[in-house]
Design a protein around this motif. Structure first.
Motif, PDB file in Angstrom:
ATOM      1  N   SER A   1      35.417  20.969  21.509  1.00 21.02           N
ATOM      2  CA  SER A   1      35.045  22.527  20.899  1.00 21.02           C
ATOM      3  C   SER A   1      34.750  23.000  22.076  1.00 21.02           C
ATOM      4  N   TRP A   2      35.346  23.953  22.217  1.00 17.68           N
ATOM      5  CA  TRP A   2      35.420  24.848  24.194  1.00 17.68           C
ATOM      6  C   TRP A   2      35.973  26.227  23.334  1.00 17.68           C
ATOM      7  N   THR A   3      34.892  27.036  25.059  1.00 22.44           N
ATOM      8  CA  THR A   3      35.291  28.565  24.645  1.00 22.44           C
ATOM      9  C   THR A   3      35.545  28.889  26.676  1.00 22.44           C
ATOM     10  N   LEU A   4      36.569  29.610  26.423  1.00 22.75           N
ATOM     11  CA  LEU A   4      36.373  31.050  27.800  1.00 22.75           C
ATOM     12  C   LEU A   4      35.091  31.759  27.769  1.00 22.75           C
ATOM     13  N   SER A   5      35.041  31.892  28.252  1.00 23.95           N
ATOM     14  CA  SER A   5      33.661  33.696  28.602  1.00 23.95           C
ATOM     15  C   SER A   5      34.518  34.914  29.100  1.00 23.95           C
ATOM     16  N   SER A   6      33.904  35.885  28.053  1.00 23.02           N
ATOM     17  CA  SER A   6      34.346  36.927  28.823  1.00 23.02           C
ATOM     18  C   SER A   6      33.834  38.243  29.819  1.00 23.02           C
ATOM     19  N   GLU A   7      32.301  36.947  30.048  1.00 22.97           N
ATOM     20  CA  GLU A   7      31.011  38.031  30.446  1.00 22.97           C
ATOM     21  C   GLU A   7      31.945  38.534  32.026  1.00 22.97           C
ATOM     22  N   SER A   8      31.062  39.859  32.009  1.00 21.17           N
ATOM     23  CA  SER A   8      32.452  40.121  33.728  1.00 21.17           C
ATOM     24  C   SER A   8      30.615  41.304  34.621  1.00 21.17           C
ATOM     25  N   GLN A   9      29.147  41.563  34.067  1.00 23.98           N
ATOM     26  CA  GLN A   9      28.500  42.089  34.177  1.00 23.98           C
ATOM     27  C   GLN A   9      27.290  41.237  34.658  1.00 23.98           C
ATOM     28  N   GLU A  10      26.824  41.253  33.544  1.00 27.25           N
ATOM     29  CA  GLU A  10      24.919  40.304  34.099  1.00 27.25           C
ATOM     30  C   GLU A  10      25.366  39.052  34.095  1.00 27.25           C
ATOM     31  N   ALA A  11      26.757  38.821  33.936  1.00 30.95           N
ATOM     32  CA  ALA A  11      27.280  37.319  34.180  1.00 30.95           C
ATOM     33  C   ALA A  11      28.942  37.155  34.434  1.00 30.95           C
ATOM     34  N   LEU A  12      28.572  36.011  34.870  1.00 26.64           N
ATOM     35  CA  LEU A  12      30.424  36.060  34.884  1.00 26.64           C
ATOM     36  C   LEU A  12      31.049  35.108  34.544  1.00 26.64           C
ATOM     37  N   GLY A  13      31.682  35.099  33.950  1.00 25.33           N
ATOM     38  CA  GLY A  13      32.197  34.114  32.574  1.00 25.33           C
ATOM     39  C   GLY A  13      33.698  33.515  33.259  1.00 25.33           C
ATOM     40  N   TYR A  14      34.948  34.169  33.659  1.00 23.52           N
ATOM     41  CA  TYR A  14      36.238  33.683  33.654  1.00 23.52           C
ATOM     42  C   TYR A  14      36.670  33.602  35.155  1.00 23.52           C
ATOM     43  N   ASP A  15      35.649  33.526  36.342  1.00 22.78           N
ATOM     44  CA  ASP A  15      35.909  33.954  37.338  1.00 22.78           C
ATOM     45  C   ASP A  15      35.335  32.363  37.987  1.00 22.78           C
TER      46      ASP A  15
ATOM     47  N   ILE B   1      29.772  40.986  59.453  1.00 24.71           N
ATOM     48  CA  ILE B   1      30.784  40.275  59.922  1.00 24.71           C
ATOM     49  C   ILE B   1      30.970  39.116  58.686  1.00 24.71           C
ATOM     50  N   HIS B   2      32.403  39.712  57.937  1.00 21.47           N
ATOM     51  CA  HIS B   2      33.187  38.606  57.675  1.00 21.47           C
ATOM     52  C   HIS B   2      34.594  38.622  57.424  1.00 21.47           C
ATOM     53  N   PRO B   3      34.864  37.464  56.341  1.00 20.37           N
ATOM     54  CA  PRO B   3      36.532  38.068  56.440  1.00 20.37           C
ATOM     55  C   PRO B   3      36.467  38.927  55.137  1.00 20.37           C
ATOM     56  N   LYS B   4      37.289  40.334  55.245  1.00 23.28           N
ATOM     57  CA  LYS B   4      37.229  40.973  54.207  1.00 23.28           C
ATOM     58  C   LYS B   4      38.093  40.416  52.584  1.00 23.28           C
ATOM     59  N   GLU B   5      38.805  39.471  53.079  1.00 18.74           N
ATOM     60  CA  GLU B   5      39.596  38.654  52.352  1.00 18.74           C
ATOM     61  C   GLU B   5      38.559  37.871  51.293  1.00 18.74           C
ATOM     62  N   LEU B   6      37.712  37.411  51.730  1.00 21.64           N
ATOM     63  CA  LEU B   6      36.695  36.147  50.801  1.00 21.64           C
ATOM     64  C   LEU B   6      34.706  37.762  50.661  1.00 21.64           C
ATOM     65  N   HIS B   7      34.871  38.842  51.038  1.00 19.31           N
ATOM     66  CA  HIS B   7      34.446  39.222  50.952  1.00 19.31           C
ATOM     67  C   HIS B   7      33.988  40.720  50.253  1.00 19.31           C
ATOM     68  N   THR B   8      34.469  41.747  50.756  1.00 20.15           N
ATOM     69  CA  THR B   8      35.136  42.757  50.130  1.00 20.15           C
ATOM     70  C   THR B   8      36.412  42.614  48.609  1.00 20.15           C
ATOM     71  N   LYS B   9      36.830  41.116  49.391  1.00 22.35           N
ATOM     72  CA  LYS B   9      38.065  41.411  47.830  1.00 22.35           C
ATOM     73  C   LYS B   9      37.231  40.749  47.635  1.00 22.35           C
ATOM     74  N   GLY B  10      36.695  39.384  47.357  1.00 19.87           N
ATOM     75  CA  GLY B  10      36.203  38.681  46.652  1.00 19.87           C
ATOM     76  C   GLY B  10      34.694  37.917  46.268  1.00 19.87           C
ATOM     77  N   SER B  11      33.889  38.270  47.059  1.00 17.14           N
ATOM     78  CA  SER B  11      32.406  37.817  46.293  1.00 17.14           C
ATOM     79  C   SER B  11      32.514  39.388  45.420  1.00 17.14           C
ATOM     80  N   VAL B  12      31.994  40.437  46.614  1.00 21.95           N
ATOM     81  CA  VAL B  12      31.857  41.622  45.833  1.00 21.95           C
ATOM     82  C   VAL B  12      32.594  42.104  44.840  1.00 21.95           C
ATOM     83  N   LEU B  13      33.691  41.902  44.857  1.00 17.02           N
ATOM     84  CA  LEU B  13      34.806  42.409  43.767  1.00 17.02           C
ATOM     85  C   LEU B  13      34.267  41.416  42.728  1.00 17.02           C
ATOM     86  N   GLN B  14      34.518  40.206  42.242  1.00 16.44           N
ATOM     87  CA  GLN B  14      34.282  39.510  41.748  1.00 16.44           C
ATOM     88  C   GLN B  14      32.567  39.927  40.701  1.00 16.44           C
ATOM     89  N   LEU B  15      31.772  40.790  41.513  1.00 19.70           N
ATOM     90  CA  LEU B  15      30.505  41.084  40.930  1.00 19.70           C
ATOM     91  C   LEU B  15      30.611  42.079  41.120  1.00 19.70           C
TER      92      LEU B  15
END
Lengths: 311, 539
Positions: free
Chosen positions: B299-313, B213-227
């Protein structure tokens, strides 16, 4: 078994219970796993300006390359001031501090009184009239009396007001279980008997010193000398044994809450003891049952952390 | 306002436990437009349908949708799962991460109620007993001693007070765990070091990790979507790159300084990770970062990783409700940095991400994943005072105040860098009262800023955000005229979201001339080399 022996055994048991309960609680808390960082600023061991406004090393660029500065003096200062003067309460609940501080300070004085009585029982011979005491002995007796008087006044006043506050405050009514009232009444009864002894039975602590001497020398046949003093010994013993069994064990638990949680900003350095503990703890099995955790009791925290979620 | 709610009432099936009457809430400062109740929006009541379908007997709102049980078995099942979770919450294996602080807080509270006065939610609810930081802790404490500790129920009742455990207790407790911003101001005031914020956090974990049990905004639309896709905004890397490209072009047009955001640059000194919500909702945030970092020659960069790693959020909502989700996300953030072999991760303007990745994850990340993490505040401070960029503070010649994000300030001790920058670049900067480590939460903390189901927004605006609203009005009380433009600097994405919602709800811009934004926009707005007017005012 006569009364004197029983009284001595009760006192020994009380002290042992106190020591065992404190040791048990201390060990139980100290042996818990390393927790994640959960500090709150200001952290007392910060140095310089940071100590004033609540800053941390994290304010510095490349903080991990800088020498770690911690001020033991600042930490000790904050700890000692909190212990003696209840600074947090003074800052955040002045009304309560007016009664809680006298109560706690009074208790400290009564603990000091016990120390002075032990010293007196060693230094002052039995049965010597006050008039024949040496200057040092007389000073010790004077100090004992002042400590007892001040300690009893402050602790009694504080306990009575705390009880009144618990009984009458609208704010506390729902947060005062019967045990909280019992605890304060227990203190008050012990103080009342102590007052009676101090005023009417053992003003110069002759009997008290004799009893303590007998405790220290394991001479169990020495009687308390007066029924009221015997009652005080019994009640004080029970109180001493009772305190660490309750939430009043906060007198030493505070060390953990402050030093091991609120002020614990120790970073995890590669190959440190912290890292070693983390590597051990992530091997603990997980049994949380929510479906998204996907735990089966065999997977550990490391497995779960690395697992992908269901698509 | 119904007061006098007793702890044991939580388990007594009845009507609504507490009621909020807007008329009873503390007034805003005098001489503000909100003196007039007509300027305060009405609190929308819950619909009858919502009340029928979901647990709605705690107060006047719903944060989670807990369906009402249809059978007695369903009720008993909830109780069984709760007790199972309670046991795990206090077990070494399942909760090593917080066991020690939790047990200390549960077992050693003196119940003196000192902490209640520090809580903005309690104060701004008109001192409703239900919102005491101690209320939910006391419920947990009584359940803990009754069900997990030996000693017999009668003795425990005598020692700690009574409590019933049934469906009503649990359903209300689930909701009540989401009436706390987890700002931990209460813990700061406790003489014993008891932490009621932690207890709310641990309750949320029990409900999520055991009962799902968790707020959908934090879990489904949050962590799960991010992962799943890389970001809780739903942006995949292609969309993120497109957006950044557009932001670069737009920013260059506005400042006259061409910029090009580097992506996936291996060996860069810094991996910058934003709260991706900023990329979508406040593009000027990234535009300003890129302008500053480029101007400073970093000297900097953004990362576009989205699967094995999370780079831009960089968001990590697990911090608010679920250790497992928090750990999964933190590990993936570290992996993004490890892949690019950067020297450090710099956290953008996002308070909870700062805490999650810097201090909380500090005792999770080991070996190659223990890559140094640093706040953007310190990096920006270093740049601003390095002399590499020339500033014209007269461009920021309007009243500015600073909101201190709890995660960044009280919980990490990053207090001064951001204010030194403001003192340097904003001649009319003034503090809120109180500020620094004594600050108040914006009211959007612990995930509330993105939670608005049913009428939760009314609760968030009228109660949780009321203290911040009052502080903001007070900071600008000498310039009430709405034609005088005023700026609330909030260097945290969630706080900005909450202040944006406060602004929309109370029409802060129209009625008071108060706008909000981050720190980086003010820095670029004062850059001599940039065209004037980077900061855009509404209207």
């Amino acid at each position: 078994m006569n009364g004197a022996v029983l009284l001595h055994l009760l006192t020994y048991t009380s002290v042992l219970t106190f020591v065992a309960a404190v040791a048990f609680r201390f060990y139980r808390i100290a042996s818990m796993p390393l927790h994640l960082r959960w500090e709150i600023y200001p952290v007392a061991h910060e140095t310089g300006e940071k100590a004033r406004y609540g800053g941390s090393v994290l304010e510095e660029v490349d903080w991990w390359t800088k020498p770690r500065r911690k001020s033991l003096i600042n930490e000790l200062k904050a700890t000692i001031l909190e212990m003696i003067f209840l600074v947090a309460l003074f800052r955040h609940n002045r009304k309560l501090w007016y009664w809680s501080f006298p109560f706690h300070f009074g208790l400290y004085l009564l603990v000091l009184l016990l120390g002075l009585l032990i010293l007196g029982s060693i230094r002052i011979g039995p049965g010597i009239p006050v008039i024949q005491l040496s200057g040092l002995e007389f000073f010790l007796l004077f100090l004992t009396k002042i400590t007892a008087l001040l300690g009893l006044v402050l602790a009694t006043l504080g306990a009575a007001e705390l009880l009144l506050w618990r009984l009458t405050s609208e704010e506390l009514r729902d947060y005062t279980p019967p045990a909280a009232i019992f605890n304060l009444l227990f203190f008050l009864v012990v103080f009342a008997v102590a007052w009676a002894n101090f005023l009417f039975v053992d003003s110069d602590f002759v009997l008290s010193r004799a009893y303590i001497r007998s405790l220290l020398t394991f001479n169990l046949s020495v009687p308390a000398g007066h029924p009221l003093l015997a009652l005080e010994i019994v009640l004080t013993g029970l109180l001493i044994a009772y305190i660490p069994l309750t939430h009043m064990s906060h007198f030493f638990i505070k060390w953990f809450t402050y030093h091991k949680i609120l002020w614990d900003d120790e970073p995890n350095i590669p190959n440190s003891s912290i890292e070693k503990k983390i590597l051990e703890q992530v091997q603990y099995p997980v049994t949380w049952a929510a479906p998204h955790i996907k735990a089966d009791g065999k997977k550990n925290w490391a497995d779960i952390a690395g697992e992908e979620i269901d698509p | 306002m119904k007061k006098g709610v007793k702890v044991e009432d939580i388990g007594k099936p009845s009507g609504q436990l507490a009621h909020v009457d807007v008329q009873d809430l503390p007034p805003f400062i005098s001489a503000s437009p909100y003196d007039n109740p007509a300027n305060v929006p009405p609190w929308k009541p819950l619909t009858d349908r919502a009340k029928q379908e979901y647990e709605a007997t705690l107060d006047d709102t719903i944060a989670l949708n807990i369906p009402k049980p249809k059978t007695r078995e369903e009720e008993q099942e909830l109780v069984r799962r709760f007790l199972s979770g309670l046991e795990k919450l206090f077990s070494r294996e399942n909760n090593w991460a917080f066991l020690q602080p939790l047990i200390l807080s549960v077992e050693h509270c003196a119940r003196c109620q000192t902490c209640i006065e520090s809580c903005h939610i309690y104060e701004m609810s008109g001192r409703n007993d239900l919102y005491r930081p101690t209320f939910r802790s006391e419920v947990l404490r009584r359940l803990y001693f009754k069900y997990l500790k030996p000693g017999g129920r009668f003795f425990r009742k005598w020692q700690h007070g009574d409590i019933d455990l049934n469906w009503t207790t649990i359903a209300r407790l689930i909701e009540l765990s989401y009436r706390c911003n987890l700002c931990r101001r209460c813990a700061q005031t406790c003489a014993i070091g008891v932490d009621n914020g932690l207890i709310a956090h641990e309750l949320r974990k029990l409900f999520s990790q055991e009962m799902g049990i968790h707020p959908k905004e934090l879990h489904t639309k949050g962590s799960v979507l991010q992962l799943r896709v890389g970001s809780s905004t739903g942006m995949n890397p292609v969309v993120a790159k497109d957006n950044i490209e557009f932001i670069d072009e737009d920013t260059a047009e506005r400042t006259g300084i061409p910029i090009e955001t580097p992506w996936d640059k291996e060996g860069a000194d810094i991996l910058l990770i934003h709260n991706a919500g900023e990329i979508l909702a406040r593009p000027e945030d990234h535009g300003a970062f890129a302008t500053i970092l480029q101007a400073a020659g970093i000297s900097w960069t953004l990362s576009s990783e989205s699967q094995e790693a999370l780079g831009y959020d960089v968001i990590n909502y697990g911090l608010f409700y679920d250790d497992v989700m928090m750990i999964k996300v933190a590990v993936k953030h570290a992996k993004a940095a490890a892949k690019l072999k950067v020297k450090k991760i710099v956290l953008g303007e996002c308070g909870h991400a700062h805490k999650a990745l810097t201090t909380i994850a500090d005792r999770i990340l080991t070996g190659d994943l223990n890559i140094p993490r640093e706040s953007a505040m310190t990096l920006l401070h270093d740049i601003v005072f390095s002399g590499k960029i020339a500033f014209d503070p007269s461009r920021n010649d309007f009243p500015v105040t600073l909101h201190d994000p709890c995660n960044l300030v009280r919980l990490m001790g990053i207090v001064e860098p951001q204010r030194r920058i403001l003192r340097h670049t904003c001649p009319r900067f003034r503090e809120m009262t109180p500020h620094g480590v004594d600050n108040y939460c914006c009211g959007g903390g612990s995930g509330f800023a993105i939670m608005s189901s049913h009428n939760f927004e009314d609760w968030r605006m009228q109660i949780a955000g009321r203290k911040k609203m009052d502080q903001i009005l007070n900071a600008f009380k000498e310039e009430p005229d709405p034609s005088i433009k005023k700026y609330v600097c909030a260097p945290c994405s969630n706080c900005k979201g909450q202040i944006r919602d406060l602004s929309n709800y109370y029409h802060l811009w129209e009625k008071c001339g108060i706008h909000f934004g981050g720190l980086v926009e003010l820095i670029v707005n004062a850059m001599k080399d940039a065209k004037p007017g980077y900061l855009e005012w509404p209207g």
